[in-house]
Design a protein around this motif. Sequence first.
Motif, PDB file in Angstrom:
ATOM      1  N   PHE A 168       0.820  -1.207   0.000  1.00  0.00           N
ATOM      2  CA  PHE A 168       0.000   0.000   0.000  1.00  0.00           C
ATOM      3  C   PHE A 168       0.858   1.264   0.000  1.00  0.00           C
ATOM      4  O   PHE A 168       0.542   2.237  -0.681  1.00  0.00           O
ATOM      5  CB  PHE A 168      -0.937   0.013   1.217  1.00  0.00           C
ATOM      6  N   ARG A 169       1.932   1.241   0.747  1.00  0.00           N
ATOM      7  CA  ARG A 169       2.804   2.428   0.848  1.00  0.00           C
ATOM      8  C   ARG A 169       3.511   2.768  -0.457  1.00  0.00           C
ATOM      9  O   ARG A 169       4.056   3.854  -0.601  1.00  0.00           O
ATOM     10  CB  ARG A 169       3.857   2.200   1.922  1.00  0.00           C
ATOM     11  N   ALA A 170       3.506   1.865  -1.415  1.00  0.00           N
ATOM     12  CA  ALA A 170       4.248   2.055  -2.667  1.00  0.00           C
ATOM     13  C   ALA A 170       3.393   2.736  -3.736  1.00  0.00           C
ATOM     14  O   ALA A 170       3.343   2.294  -4.875  1.00  0.00           O
ATOM     15  CB  ALA A 170       4.778   0.725  -3.167  1.00  0.00           C
ATOM     16  N   PHE A 171       2.725   3.825  -3.373  1.00  0.00           N
ATOM     17  CA  PHE A 171       1.928   4.586  -4.344  1.00  0.00           C
ATOM     18  C   PHE A 171       2.770   5.735  -4.893  1.00  0.00           C
ATOM     19  O   PHE A 171       3.844   6.045  -4.362  1.00  0.00           O
ATOM     20  CB  PHE A 171       0.642   5.119  -3.691  1.00  0.00           C
ATOM     21  N   ARG A 172       2.258   6.342  -5.939  1.00  0.00           N
ATOM     22  CA  ARG A 172       2.969   7.482  -6.532  1.00  0.00           C
ATOM     23  C   ARG A 172       1.971   8.398  -7.217  1.00  0.00           C
ATOM     24  O   ARG A 172       0.839   8.004  -7.498  1.00  0.00           O
ATOM     25  CB  ARG A 172       4.022   7.006  -7.520  1.00  0.00           C
ATOM     26  N   ILE A 173       2.418   9.610  -7.492  1.00  0.00           N
ATOM     27  CA  ILE A 173       1.640  10.531  -8.315  1.00  0.00           C
ATOM     28  C   ILE A 173       2.389  10.677  -9.626  1.00  0.00           C
ATOM     29  O   ILE A 173       3.589  10.942  -9.643  1.00  0.00           O
ATOM     30  CB  ILE A 173       1.467  11.900  -7.631  1.00  0.00           C
TER      31      ILE A 173
END
Length: 83
Positions: A47-52
């Motif tokens: 979950f923490r591995a998101f990006r914009i």
Amino acid sequence: MIRSEYLNEYKVSIQFNTGRIKVIDMALFLSESIDPLISQYKNKKKFRAFRIDSGTLIWGDNDIIFSTRDVFRSELSPVAHVI
């Protein structure tokens, strides 16, 4: 969306180009989803591995994608956004 930060649990802080900061809680989104591509993000490390990217909030290889409008309006639905 210009900036994002993991806060805790399934909460993410998003900063918009207007300067507004919004905290979104993805817990309900994840718990309601039956799609395995989405359900894998119940794992907090994943979950923490998101990006914009180009104003879009993304998890994985486009497994979960939210537009700026959806995040700004808090229109986060697992049914509407299954890719």
